[in-house]
Design a protein around this motif. Structure first.
Motif, PDB file in Angstrom:
ATOM      1  N   ASN A  73       0.890  -1.165   0.000  1.00  0.00           N
ATOM      2  CA  ASN A  73       0.000   0.000   0.000  1.00  0.00           C
ATOM      3  C   ASN A  73       0.930   1.218   0.000  1.00  0.00           C
ATOM      4  O   ASN A  73       2.170   1.068  -0.010  1.00  0.00           O
ATOM      5  CB  ASN A  73      -0.981  -0.030   1.191  1.00  0.00           C
ATOM      6  N   GLU A  74       0.339   2.396   0.017  1.00  0.00           N
ATOM      7  CA  GLU A  74       1.141   3.620  -0.109  1.00  0.00           C
ATOM      8  C   GLU A  74       2.193   3.724   1.009  1.00  0.00           C
ATOM      9  O   GLU A  74       3.349   4.081   0.762  1.00  0.00           O
ATOM     10  CB  GLU A  74       0.163   4.798  -0.029  1.00  0.00           C
ATOM     11  N   THR A  75       1.778   3.388   2.230  1.00  0.00           N
ATOM     12  CA  THR A  75       2.684   3.522   3.379  1.00  0.00           C
ATOM     13  C   THR A  75       3.800   2.483   3.326  1.00  0.00           C
ATOM     14  O   THR A  75       4.983   2.810   3.526  1.00  0.00           O
ATOM     15  CB  THR A  75       1.880   3.378   4.692  1.00  0.00           C
ATOM     16  N   VAL A  76       3.431   1.234   3.059  1.00  0.00           N
ATOM     17  CA  VAL A  76       4.430   0.166   2.971  1.00  0.00           C
ATOM     18  C   VAL A  76       5.438   0.499   1.873  1.00  0.00           C
ATOM     19  O   VAL A  76       6.659   0.376   2.081  1.00  0.00           O
ATOM     20  CB  VAL A  76       3.736  -1.197   2.708  1.00  0.00           C
TER      21      VAL A  76
ATOM     22  N   THR B  35       6.198   3.428   0.670  1.00  0.00           N
ATOM     23  CA  THR B  35       7.019   4.565   1.112  1.00  0.00           C
ATOM     24  C   THR B  35       8.173   4.073   1.986  1.00  0.00           C
ATOM     25  O   THR B  35       9.323   4.489   1.820  1.00  0.00           O
ATOM     26  CB  THR B  35       6.144   5.566   1.912  1.00  0.00           C
ATOM     27  N   LEU B  36       7.855   3.176   2.899  1.00  0.00           N
ATOM     28  CA  LEU B  36       8.884   2.674   3.824  1.00  0.00           C
ATOM     29  C   LEU B  36       9.899   1.787   3.103  1.00  0.00           C
ATOM     30  O   LEU B  36      11.093   1.804   3.427  1.00  0.00           O
ATOM     31  CB  LEU B  36       8.214   1.903   4.967  1.00  0.00           C
ATOM     32  N   LEU B  37       9.420   1.011   2.132  1.00  0.00           N
ATOM     33  CA  LEU B  37      10.334   0.117   1.411  1.00  0.00           C
ATOM     34  C   LEU B  37      11.270   0.885   0.486  1.00  0.00           C
ATOM     35  O   LEU B  37      12.373   0.421   0.184  1.00  0.00           O
ATOM     36  CB  LEU B  37       9.546  -0.900   0.573  1.00  0.00           C
TER      37      LEU B  37
ATOM     38  N   ARG C 285      12.559   3.907   1.003  1.00  0.00           N
ATOM     39  CA  ARG C 285      13.342   4.930   1.677  1.00  0.00           C
ATOM     40  C   ARG C 285      14.830   4.821   1.330  1.00  0.00           C
ATOM     41  O   ARG C 285      15.413   3.768   1.373  1.00  0.00           O
ATOM     42  CB  ARG C 285      13.185   4.783   3.196  1.00  0.00           C
TER      43      ARG C 285
ATOM     44  N   GLU D 276      10.300  11.584   9.326  1.00  0.00           N
ATOM     45  CA  GLU D 276      10.998  11.125   8.119  1.00  0.00           C
ATOM     46  C   GLU D 276      10.027  10.409   7.179  1.00  0.00           C
ATOM     47  O   GLU D 276      10.002  10.663   5.973  1.00  0.00           O
ATOM     48  CB  GLU D 276      12.142  10.180   8.531  1.00  0.00           C
ATOM     49  N   THR D 277       9.220   9.521   7.738  1.00  0.00           N
ATOM     50  CA  THR D 277       8.296   8.734   6.929  1.00  0.00           C
ATOM     51  C   THR D 277       7.246   9.634   6.274  1.00  0.00           C
ATOM     52  O   THR D 277       6.940   9.490   5.087  1.00  0.00           O
ATOM     53  CB  THR D 277       7.619   7.660   7.811  1.00  0.00           C
ATOM     54  N   ALA D 278       6.717  10.581   7.041  1.00  0.00           N
ATOM     55  CA  ALA D 278       5.736  11.517   6.487  1.00  0.00           C
ATOM     56  C   ALA D 278       6.364  12.336   5.359  1.00  0.00           C
ATOM     57  O   ALA D 278       5.733  12.572   4.320  1.00  0.00           O
ATOM     58  CB  ALA D 278       5.213  12.433   7.585  1.00  0.00           C
TER      59      ALA D 278
ATOM     60  N   SER E   3       6.504  10.380   2.245  1.00  0.00           N
ATOM     61  CA  SER E   3       5.163  10.186   1.676  1.00  0.00           C
ATOM     62  C   SER E   3       4.688  11.421   0.931  1.00  0.00           C
ATOM     63  O   SER E   3       3.833  11.341   0.059  1.00  0.00           O
ATOM     64  CB  SER E   3       4.164   9.800   2.781  1.00  0.00           C
ATOM     65  N   LEU E   4       5.258  12.587   1.272  1.00  0.00           N
ATOM     66  CA  LEU E   4       4.903  13.850   0.615  1.00  0.00           C
ATOM     67  C   LEU E   4       5.845  14.168  -0.546  1.00  0.00           C
ATOM     68  O   LEU E   4       5.864  15.284  -1.057  1.00  0.00           O
ATOM     69  CB  LEU E   4       4.923  14.989   1.642  1.00  0.00           C
TER      70      LEU E   4
END
Lengths: 255, 255
Positions: free
Chosen positions: A4-7, A9-11, A13, A126-128, A131-132
């Motif tokens: 998903n979008e969050t996963v 984003t984290l992958l 980085r 950092e994560t936010a 995502s932006l």
């Protein structure tokens, strides 16, 4: 693997060390800071703060401490801080003698507890940011001169710098760095008794790391993981000792 | 404020302490663990590990350490660990004398560096879990008995437990906990010299916190923030000292 979008984003980085020279607007800053505040805080102590560094003179100082000129050019720059100072002031207002021996805000557990909370807040920010569509680099290098950092940021008693975080619109596209096989880092029910089992896939990982080119040094692949670790294991880290400067800030890591 | 899936996931985070008794499937576990591995790692040391605790006997032990029965019922349970043991084994294989004085994997800086990396990994996993509709609670309580934890998880020399993380499908809906005004936690260019400025919005925040009902104690609102902090400031934290158990694990936090 699920996505998903969050996963994703984290992958995806990766550290960004070159930024477009565009300032970030207030709604982005408000979002990043509010997100950081919503990270978990042990016992609801909220025992961290962050210094937003916008003054070019202070930014240059931080770049000097870190020996990394790009720090001075970061459109948005923070230093996250373990903070028992605010809570000490709050407790003092409630009649607590914050310099008494029984005072526990300054022992080793509170230090690590505040450190974890500050790290969660930094990581949430950092994560936010990623995502932006922004990029970041976490700055351990500014800890080369903890005393200088404490001085320039006026960090009071019962505070200690965690790490810096530089944020901006990415102006580079580094490759994703390889990660070790999961079996080397996740174990079932106990830490394996036999190092050989853990290190079984190391040779393959060494090869994979050695294929990777770091944008900071594009003329040759990076060292194999084993070689990096062997080099780091004998590096002189005495200049980065934590116990002594922390004790000057009022922390007692021995208790 | 800006919004997207990731930002909203981070803003809506709240600790979940009651889970549906459904196991999580392997693709979820693979996703969470892989995401954790992609968090930033200082100097690319990858100096953390995590123990996936699935054995009911071990889970019950952790619940005992934490005095929290729900730990035993967590569908997915991890203990994140600062890990210089793996890197010591790698360095030893490259001929480094890992017990020599010059060996730096065990000093206070490496300890805090590994702690930060482990915290980032844990937070990445937590964030991914929420994005997948799961809930989590970070477990500091298991550190009530660090020696017991080290024993039951067989944590070797040069490792130290960070925190636990329990994950599952939420079976409760706690209210979002208030956060302090941004001006109390984010400062510009320097830590404010005057505590009164920082604490100016405290009374309002105290009221807001005092309106909040904790699901663990639904018969009365929680104490005002100031009262919580004053109580915590005199709590006996000696049982959670880090320096001594860390030294038994081979770390030297005094250097």
């Amino acid at each position: 693997m699920m996505h998903n979008e969050t996963v994703d984003t984290l992958l995806n980085r990766r550290s960004i060390r070159k930024f477009k020279p565009e300032p970030l607007d207030d709604s982005i800053i408000a979002t990043l800071e509010t997100v950081a505040q919503h990270a978990a805080s042990s016992q609801f102590l909220n025992d961290w703060s962050a210094i937003r560094v916008s003054d070019p003179t202070v930014k240059r100082k931080l770049a000097e401490f870190g020996h990394q000129p790009y720090i001075a050019d970061a459109p948005l720059l923070y230093v996250f801080v373990l903070d028992e100072h605010r809570n000490a002031a709050i407790a003092a207002a409630k009649g607590v003698d914050t310099h008494a021996d029984a005072f526990t805000l300054t022992g080793s557990y509170r230090f690590t507890q505040a450190q974890n909370d500050a790290a969660f807040a930094l990581h949430a920010m950092e994560t936010a940011a990623y995502s932006l569509g922004l990029g970041c680099v976490i700055l351990g290098s500014i800890l080369n001169d903890v005393d200088g950092l404490i001085e320039v940021l006026h960090l009071p008693e019962y505070t200690y710098p965690l790490l810096g975080l530089a944020i901006g619109k990415p102006d580079q596209e580094p490759a994703l760095k390889p990660r070790m096989p999961r079996s080397m880092q996740f174990f079932e029910n106990a830490y394996p008794a036999d190092d050989a089992t853990v290190l079984e896939p190391l040779a393959e990982f060494d090869d994979e790391v050695h294929q990777y080119y770091d944008l900071r040094n594009t003329d040759r692949p990076v060292d194999a993981f084993s070689d990096q670790i062997a080099k780091n294991a004998v590096a002189d880290m005495t200049g980065r000792t934590v116990g002594e400067p922390a004790s000057r800030q009022g922390f007692r890591l021995d208790r």
